[in-house]
Design a protein around this motif. Structure first.
Motif, PDB file in Angstrom:
ATOM      1  N   ASP B  50      10.896  -6.284   8.462  1.00 28.23           N
ATOM      2  CA  ASP B  50      11.362  -7.661   8.331  1.00 28.23           C
ATOM      3  C   ASP B  50      10.796  -8.360   7.091  1.00 28.23           C
ATOM      4  OD1 ASP B  50       8.773  -7.741   9.135  1.00 28.23           O
ATOM      5  OD2 ASP B  50       9.092  -8.898  10.959  1.00 28.23           O
ATOM      6  N   ARG B  51      10.405  -7.553   6.092  1.00 30.12           N
ATOM      7  CA  ARG B  51       9.817  -8.129   4.882  1.00 30.12           C
ATOM      8  C   ARG B  51      10.128  -7.258   3.672  1.00 30.12           C
ATOM      9  NH1 ARG B  51       4.090  -8.396   7.603  1.00 30.12           N
ATOM     10  NH2 ARG B  51       5.367  -7.171   9.029  1.00 30.12           N
ATOM     11  N   THR B  52      10.015  -7.823   2.479  1.00 29.85           N
ATOM     12  CA  THR B  52      10.135  -7.043   1.243  1.00 29.85           C
ATOM     13  C   THR B  52       8.970  -7.448   0.347  1.00 29.85           C
ATOM     14  OG1 THR B  52      11.576  -8.704   0.256  1.00 29.85           O
ATOM     15  CG2 THR B  52      12.636  -6.872   1.370  1.00 29.85           C
ATOM     16  N   PRO B  53       7.781  -6.936   0.680  1.00 33.75           N
ATOM     17  CA  PRO B  53       6.556  -7.415   0.037  1.00 33.75           C
ATOM     18  C   PRO B  53       6.251  -6.696  -1.277  1.00 33.75           C
ATOM     19  CG  PRO B  53       6.040  -5.939   1.846  1.00 33.75           C
ATOM     20  CD  PRO B  53       7.527  -5.953   1.719  1.00 33.75           C
ATOM     21  N   PRO B  54       5.400  -7.300  -2.094  1.00 34.38           N
ATOM     22  CA  PRO B  54       4.866  -6.635  -3.278  1.00 34.38           C
ATOM     23  C   PRO B  54       3.891  -5.530  -2.860  1.00 34.38           C
ATOM     24  CG  PRO B  54       4.463  -9.023  -3.353  1.00 34.38           C
ATOM     25  CD  PRO B  54       4.921  -8.685  -1.973  1.00 34.38           C
ATOM     26  N   MET B  55       3.648  -4.611  -3.762  1.00 34.03           N
ATOM     27  CA  MET B  55       2.712  -3.509  -3.510  1.00 34.03           C
ATOM     28  C   MET B  55       1.369  -4.023  -2.996  1.00 34.03           C
ATOM     29  SD  MET B  55       4.362  -0.704  -4.354  1.00 34.03           S
ATOM     30  CE  MET B  55       3.189   0.604  -4.714  1.00 34.03           C
ATOM     31  N   THR B  56       0.860  -5.045  -3.641  1.00 33.05           N
ATOM     32  CA  THR B  56      -0.464  -5.553  -3.275  1.00 33.05           C
ATOM     33  C   THR B  56      -0.509  -6.035  -1.835  1.00 33.05           C
ATOM     34  OG1 THR B  56      -0.929  -6.194  -5.545  1.00 33.05           O
ATOM     35  CG2 THR B  56      -2.199  -7.288  -3.839  1.00 33.05           C
ATOM     36  N   ALA B  57       0.561  -6.684  -1.385  1.00 30.28           N
ATOM     37  CA  ALA B  57       0.592  -7.182  -0.010  1.00 30.28           C
ATOM     38  C   ALA B  57       0.580  -6.017   0.978  1.00 30.28           C
ATOM     39  CB  ALA B  57       1.837  -8.050   0.199  1.00 30.28           C
ATOM     40  N   ILE B  58       1.259  -4.943   0.616  1.00 24.89           N
ATOM     41  CA  ILE B  58       1.254  -3.760   1.478  1.00 24.89           C
ATOM     42  C   ILE B  58      -0.153  -3.190   1.571  1.00 24.89           C
ATOM     43  CG2 ILE B  58       2.100  -1.387   1.711  1.00 24.89           C
ATOM     44  CD1 ILE B  58       4.699  -2.315   0.389  1.00 24.89           C
ATOM     45  N   ALA B  59      -0.825  -3.136   0.429  1.00 25.62           N
ATOM     46  CA  ALA B  59      -2.196  -2.625   0.413  1.00 25.62           C
ATOM     47  C   ALA B  59      -3.084  -3.450   1.346  1.00 25.62           C
ATOM     48  CB  ALA B  59      -2.742  -2.646  -1.015  1.00 25.62           C
ATOM     49  N   HIS B  61      -2.111  -5.331   3.946  1.00 23.99           N
ATOM     50  CA  HIS B  61      -1.699  -5.115   5.335  1.00 23.99           C
ATOM     51  C   HIS B  61      -2.286  -3.828   5.898  1.00 23.99           C
ATOM     52  CE1 HIS B  61       1.031  -8.187   6.739  1.00 23.99           C
ATOM     53  NE2 HIS B  61       1.572  -8.254   5.546  1.00 23.99           N
ATOM     54  N   LEU B  62      -2.277  -2.785   5.091  1.00 22.80           N
ATOM     55  CA  LEU B  62      -2.714  -1.483   5.583  1.00 22.80           C
ATOM     56  C   LEU B  62      -4.199  -1.240   5.339  1.00 22.80           C
ATOM     57  CD1 LEU B  62       0.313   0.751   4.490  1.00 22.80           C
ATOM     58  CD2 LEU B  62      -0.179  -0.185   6.754  1.00 22.80           C
ATOM     59  N   GLY B  63      -4.838  -2.139   4.624  1.00 18.75           N
ATOM     60  CA  GLY B  63      -6.255  -1.944   4.328  1.00 18.75           C
ATOM     61  C   GLY B  63      -6.500  -0.797   3.372  1.00 18.75           C
ATOM     62  N   LEU B  64      -5.580  -0.629   2.422  1.00 17.48           N
ATOM     63  CA  LEU B  64      -5.700   0.472   1.459  1.00 17.48           C
ATOM     64  C   LEU B  64      -5.872  -0.051   0.045  1.00 17.48           C
ATOM     65  CD1 LEU B  64      -2.725   2.731   2.639  1.00 17.48           C
ATOM     66  CD2 LEU B  64      -5.150   2.974   3.189  1.00 17.48           C
ATOM     67  N   ASP B  65      -6.343   0.817  -0.825  1.00 19.78           N
ATOM     68  CA  ASP B  65      -6.398   0.498  -2.235  1.00 19.78           C
ATOM     69  C   ASP B  65      -4.981   0.473  -2.805  1.00 19.78           C
ATOM     70  OD1 ASP B  65      -8.477   0.372  -4.593  1.00 19.78           O
ATOM     71  OD2 ASP B  65      -6.766   1.548  -5.299  1.00 19.78           O
ATOM     72  N   ARG B  66      -4.788  -0.309  -3.861  1.00 19.27           N
ATOM     73  CA  ARG B  66      -3.455  -0.387  -4.478  1.00 19.27           C
ATOM     74  C   ARG B  66      -2.981   0.996  -4.924  1.00 19.27           C
ATOM     75  NH1 ARG B  66      -6.151  -3.840  -7.402  1.00 19.27           N
ATOM     76  NH2 ARG B  66      -5.426  -3.273  -9.461  1.00 19.27           N
ATOM     77  N   SER B  67      -3.890   1.780  -5.441  1.00 19.31           N
ATOM     78  CA  SER B  67      -3.477   3.097  -5.949  1.00 19.31           C
ATOM     79  C   SER B  67      -3.005   4.004  -4.820  1.00 19.31           C
ATOM     80  CB  SER B  67      -4.633   3.755  -6.696  1.00 19.31           C
ATOM     81  OG  SER B  67      -5.710   4.012  -5.834  1.00 19.31           O
ATOM     82  N   SER B  68      -3.550   3.829  -3.633  1.00 16.67           N
ATOM     83  CA  SER B  68      -3.108   4.635  -2.498  1.00 16.67           C
ATOM     84  C   SER B  68      -1.676   4.274  -2.121  1.00 16.67           C
ATOM     85  CB  SER B  68      -4.011   4.404  -1.295  1.00 16.67           C
ATOM     86  OG  SER B  68      -5.344   4.704  -1.613  1.00 16.67           O
ATOM     87  N   VAL B  69      -1.368   2.991  -2.237  1.00 19.46           N
ATOM     88  CA  VAL B  69      -0.022   2.537  -1.889  1.00 19.46           C
ATOM     89  C   VAL B  69       0.995   3.071  -2.895  1.00 19.46           C
ATOM     90  CG1 VAL B  69       1.434   0.513  -1.542  1.00 19.46           C
ATOM     91  CG2 VAL B  69      -0.916   0.532  -0.692  1.00 19.46           C
ATOM     92  N   THR B  70       0.585   3.188  -4.138  1.00 16.19           N
ATOM     93  CA  THR B  70       1.481   3.778  -5.135  1.00 16.19           C
ATOM     94  C   THR B  70       1.972   5.143  -4.657  1.00 16.19           C
ATOM     95  OG1 THR B  70       0.453   2.648  -7.013  1.00 16.19           O
ATOM     96  CG2 THR B  70       1.639   4.669  -7.489  1.00 16.19           C
ATOM     97  N   GLY B  71       1.054   5.986  -4.241  1.00 19.86           N
ATOM     98  CA  GLY B  71       1.433   7.321  -3.780  1.00 19.86           C
ATOM     99  C   GLY B  71       2.243   7.269  -2.504  1.00 19.86           C
ATOM    100  N   LEU B  72       1.839   6.399  -1.598  1.00 22.15           N
ATOM    101  CA  LEU B  72       2.534   6.265  -0.323  1.00 22.15           C
ATOM    102  C   LEU B  72       3.997   5.891  -0.540  1.00 22.15           C
ATOM    103  CD1 LEU B  72       1.970   6.138   2.782  1.00 22.15           C
ATOM    104  CD2 LEU B  72       1.658   3.671   2.474  1.00 22.15           C
ATOM    105  N   VAL B  73       4.207   4.901  -1.385  1.00 25.79           N
ATOM    106  CA  VAL B  73       5.571   4.440  -1.670  1.00 25.79           C
ATOM    107  C   VAL B  73       6.324   5.493  -2.480  1.00 25.79           C
ATOM    108  CG1 VAL B  73       6.916   2.687  -2.897  1.00 25.79           C
ATOM    109  CG2 VAL B  73       5.005   2.003  -1.430  1.00 25.79           C
ATOM    110  N   ASP B  74       5.631   6.158  -3.385  1.00 22.84           N
ATOM    111  CA  ASP B  74       6.259   7.270  -4.116  1.00 22.84           C
ATOM    112  C   ASP B  74       6.888   8.268  -3.159  1.00 22.84           C
ATOM    113  OD1 ASP B  74       5.574   6.380  -6.618  1.00 22.84           O
ATOM    114  OD2 ASP B  74       3.922   7.787  -6.925  1.00 22.84           O
ATOM    115  N   ARG B  75       6.089   8.704  -2.197  1.00 24.53           N
ATOM    116  CA  ARG B  75       6.579   9.749  -1.299  1.00 24.53           C
ATOM    117  C   ARG B  75       7.703   9.242  -0.407  1.00 24.53           C
ATOM    118  NH1 ARG B  75       0.931  10.540  -1.625  1.00 24.53           N
ATOM    119  NH2 ARG B  75       0.556   9.226   0.171  1.00 24.53           N
ATOM    120  N   ALA B  76       7.569   7.999   0.060  1.00 22.70           N
ATOM    121  CA  ALA B  76       8.622   7.428   0.903  1.00 22.70           C
ATOM    122  C   ALA B  76       9.908   7.232   0.098  1.00 22.70           C
ATOM    123  CB  ALA B  76       8.156   6.098   1.492  1.00 22.70           C
ATOM    124  N   GLU B  77       9.751   6.865  -1.168  1.00 21.71           N
ATOM    125  CA  GLU B  77      10.919   6.642  -2.028  1.00 21.71           C
ATOM    126  C   GLU B  77      11.614   7.978  -2.302  1.00 21.71           C
ATOM    127  OE1 GLU B  77       9.936   4.995  -5.873  1.00 21.71           O
ATOM    128  OE2 GLU B  77      11.725   3.719  -5.838  1.00 21.71           O
TER     129      GLU B  77
END
Lengths: 153, 153
Positions: B50-59, B61-77
């Motif tokens: 129910d959201r379209t957040p920036p990378m930083t907001a995802i980080a 929410h999940l308690g992760l580093d921004r760089s971890s989210v880069t990889g996470l979103v890479d793989r999901a994409e």
DNA sequence: TATTGTTATACTCTATAACTATA
DNA sequence: TATAGTTATAGAGTATAACAATA
């Protein structure tokens, strides 16, 4: 298998349980990390608190492949937390046990986790606590061994 | 900071909660895996429901580093579950959203998880369920959004 | 032959540090 | 300068498949 409105409160209960599980796992992971342990390493130490099992038994307890346990025990051994020995009855079998230091670290983490979760639990109204224990135990069954059971089965 | 026997039932409660959290996380991980998702991927889809957040907001929410989210979103994409877009207001910002397929997969996993946990909950005596909801909510606070909150905060 | 454990390999998840682009 | 995101790198955790040693 869609709607089954037998108990109106069930969706909220499911949702609460999921959130609660994340809150508890957060505590476990955070405290473990403070002692430089992963959650899996903590679970390993939990198993070795009162047992010296073969590699295969550890794999079953943790729900992991045998090859994963090889690496897990490798890393714990490298850090002086556990040690390996070959079984005298069956030379194929490797027996794993916690070192004194491993036991000590396990105890410390467990104590800290318990204290932190007790803090969370203080927010539960006293009159609901007994019911919560009953409810939780009716899901997962009664306690078996001593201390924190870091397993779902 | 050792003994503090204020409430006699607390140790059992702590223990039950830990076991319960493992049981719930087991369900989450197992069902996710059946859909070829990691738990983190499921949590990502949960956020994007129910959201379209920036990378930083995802980080955050999940308690992760921004760089971890880069990889996470890479793989999901790469798997067609989410997509990236550059913000029109601030060209530094990358907006993430779930694709129709990502939304669909998220819904299916959530539905299956809910059904499985409801099965667990059927073992709870009906008279204890309301108390359990109250107890769980007093720990984690009330629900915010719709659906399963795959977060501890 | 069957079982125990390891190795080789590959992928996900995660972090830290250094970098680029934009503000 | 400060912020958003990525890249480079490293390590833990996990699985599958193939292997060695022992039973």
């Amino acid at each position: 298998m869609a709607a089954k409105p037998e108990s109106a409160g069930t969706p909220e209960l499911v949702d609460s349980l999921v959130q609660l599980s994340f809150a508890v796992q957060d505590v476990l992971a955070r405290v473990s990390a403070a002692y430089d342990l992963s959650l899996t390493q903590l679970r390993l130490l939990g198993i070795l608190r009162d047992r010296t099992p073969p590699m295969t038994a550890i794999a079953e307890h943790l729900g992991l492949d045998r090859s994963s346990v090889t690496g897990l025990v490798d890393r714990a051994e490298r850090r002086g937390l556990v040690s390996r020995a070959t079984s005298t009855q069956d030379a194929r079998v490797t027996i794993v046990s916690a070192t004194p230091r491993g036991l000590d670290v396990g105890r410390q983490v467990t104590a800290t986790v318990t204290a932190e979760i007790e803090t969370l639990v203080e927010r539960v109204p006293a009159r609901d606590r007994d019911g919560m224990v009953r409810a939780a135990m009716s899901v997962v069954g009664p306690r078996i061994g001593p201390g924190l059971a870091t397993t779902g089965r």
